[in-house]
Write an enzyme that holds these catalytic residues in place. Structure first.
Site, PDB file in Angstrom:
ATOM      1  N   CYS A 116      70.336 -66.297  71.180  1.00 41.20           N
ATOM      2  CA  CYS A 116      70.798 -65.846  69.855  1.00 41.20           C
ATOM      3  C   CYS A 116      70.144 -66.600  68.697  1.00 41.20           C
ATOM      4  O   CYS A 116      70.255 -66.178  67.549  1.00 41.20           O
ATOM      5  CB  CYS A 116      72.309 -65.966  69.746  1.00 41.20           C
ATOM      6  SG  CYS A 116      73.167 -64.827  70.838  1.00 41.20           S
ATOM      7  N   HIS A 256      74.655 -66.028  62.120  1.00 42.24           N
ATOM      8  CA  HIS A 256      74.632 -65.236  63.355  1.00 42.24           C
ATOM      9  C   HIS A 256      76.012 -64.594  63.526  1.00 42.24           C
ATOM     10  O   HIS A 256      77.036 -65.221  63.272  1.00 42.24           O
ATOM     11  CB  HIS A 256      74.322 -66.161  64.534  1.00 42.24           C
ATOM     12  CG  HIS A 256      74.386 -65.485  65.861  1.00 42.24           C
ATOM     13  ND1 HIS A 256      73.745 -64.288  66.114  1.00 42.24           N
ATOM     14  CD2 HIS A 256      75.044 -65.818  67.015  1.00 42.24           C
ATOM     15  CE1 HIS A 256      73.981 -63.934  67.373  1.00 42.24           C
ATOM     16  NE2 HIS A 256      74.773 -64.833  67.929  1.00 42.24           N
ATOM     17  N   ASN A 286      77.651 -58.263  68.183  1.00 47.24           N
ATOM     18  CA  ASN A 286      76.615 -59.296  68.319  1.00 47.24           C
ATOM     19  C   ASN A 286      75.351 -58.643  68.877  1.00 47.24           C
ATOM     20  O   ASN A 286      75.291 -58.310  70.056  1.00 47.24           O
ATOM     21  CB  ASN A 286      77.132 -60.398  69.260  1.00 47.24           C
ATOM     22  CG  ASN A 286      76.152 -61.547  69.430  1.00 47.24           C
ATOM     23  OD1 ASN A 286      74.995 -61.449  69.008  1.00 47.24           O
ATOM     24  ND2 ASN A 286      76.591 -62.602  70.062  1.00 47.24           N
TER      25      ASN A 286
END
Ligand code: UT7
Length: 335
Positions: A116, A256, A286
């Site tokens: 990520c 994020h 996500n």
């Protein structure tokens, strides 16, 4: 000599049209819209459907739109870095496939894998090529088809992830705008908490690994949450401190999008009000490497030349970090 910095000069994003809502997930696993919303902040995600479509196809959409916005051809691109955990194939790189599909004949291209945090790491990597004075147009792409590695019978993971891709163009700047500083970190001991067990050289694919569902994302959510919430806030506070930035100096936090509670904790630690935080987790979930560029893309029209932005991420590895940048342009009014 004037210092060359690397500035984002164009941005674009792409999310596929098909939606997977919390209500849809209630039919797949033992969960509820209420649980997902309160624990994560997610309401729906976009899913790339259709045979033969992969991460590179979303990247093509994002990049072709970007080139059009910037008014340049693919042949002018010097370097393409694609951050992804869901490459089209184990090899060759998705960046090479993308370069071929868009006709970037003069670019060298490679993938960068930092889960990520991949977009953040790639942005700093791309910036360094520009700062060195060697390349003038670097494409940094972050995207994932997470639906290709998600077990839709596992409620721990299937509620979180979505598909999407964003891209930015980096070019030299001599006005002191662009990427100013970065704090990038990793700790491989975190691999136990978030990984894909099979498909690599440790466990090549076999009938047994498929039956054991080892090609899907495994996450010990609670442990990852604990590390994410402190580390993402820590690096964001650190980058503010060492650049003498107060909350008033910062125009936007670009976090994020893994969990709204992690985003809130980071903003709180930085002393930022919610109005200064880019949040689209409710609509996209996500998207792993897609989260940061998709935020920038959606907020582009609100960004002004000189705005101070802090980008922050946390992900598998563990990897995490923050980048401080000064936005380099005002979005032209639509014609
Ligand atoms: O982007 C990469 C980095 N990743 C992250 O940053 C993710 C970090 N982790 C998280 O965001 C959160 O840990 C999750 C959203 C994954 C899970 O939330 P949580 O508050 O940590 O829940 P939990 O795993 O501690 O589970 C709490 C309870 C458990 O039930 P019991 O044992 O208390 O009875 C779970 O079984 O919630 C249950 N549960 C669910 N219930 C309904 C777990 N998943 C679900 C679900 N629906 N989908």
């Amino acid at each position: 000599m004037t210092k060359i910095t690397a500035a984002i000069t164009a941005i674009n994003g792409y999310v596929p049209p098909d939606l997977l809502t919390n209500k849809d997930l209630e039919l797949l696993v033992d969960t509820s819209d209420e649980w997902i919303t309160t624990r994560t902040g997610i309401k729906e995600r976009h899913i790339l459907k259709g045979a033969g479509l992969a991460t590179s196809d979303m990247a093509v959409e994002a990049v072709n739109g970007l080139l059009k916005k910037r008014g340049i051809s693919a042949e002018e691109i010097d370097l393409i870095i694609v951050a992804t955990v869901t490459p089209d194939m184990v090899f060759p790189s998705t960046a090479c496939i993308l370069a071929d599909k868009i006709g970037a004949k003069n670019a060298f291209a490679y993938d960068l894998m930092a889960a990520c945090s991949g977009f953040l790491f790639s942005l700093q990597t791309g910036a360094t090529f520009i700062e060195a004075g060697k390349y003038k147009k670097v494409l940094v792409v972050g995207g994932d088809k997470m639906s290709s590695i998600i077990d839709y019978t596992d409620r721990n993971t299937c509620i979180i992830f979505g598909d999407g891709c964003g891209a930015v163009l980096l070019e030299p700047n001599t006005e002191g705008l662009g990427i100013i500083d970065s704090v990038l970190k990793s700790d491989g001991n975190g691999r136990h908490f978030l990984h894909q067990k099979a498909g690599g050289s440790l466990k090549p694919p076999t009938h047994e690994t498929i039956d054991a569902k080892e090609h899907f994302v495994f996450q010990d959510g609670k442990s990852v949450f604990k590390f994410a919430v402190t580390n993402m806030a820590d690096v964001s506070a650190q980058i503010m401190e060492r650049n003498n930035l107060t909350a008033d100096d910062i125009s936007w936090l670009v976090p994020h999008q893994a969990n709204l509670r992690i985003i809130d904790a980071t903003a709180e630690r930085m002393g930022l009000s919610k109005e200064k935080v880019m949040i689209n987790i409710d609509r996209y979930g996500n998207t792993t490497n897609g989260t940061l560029p998709l935020c920038l893309w959606e907020w582009e029209s609100k960004l002004k030349k000189g705005d101070n932005l802090v980008l922050a991420a946390f992900g598998g590895g563990f990897t995490w970090g923050a980048i401080y940048l000064k936005w380099a342009y005002d979005t032209p009014a639509e014609k």
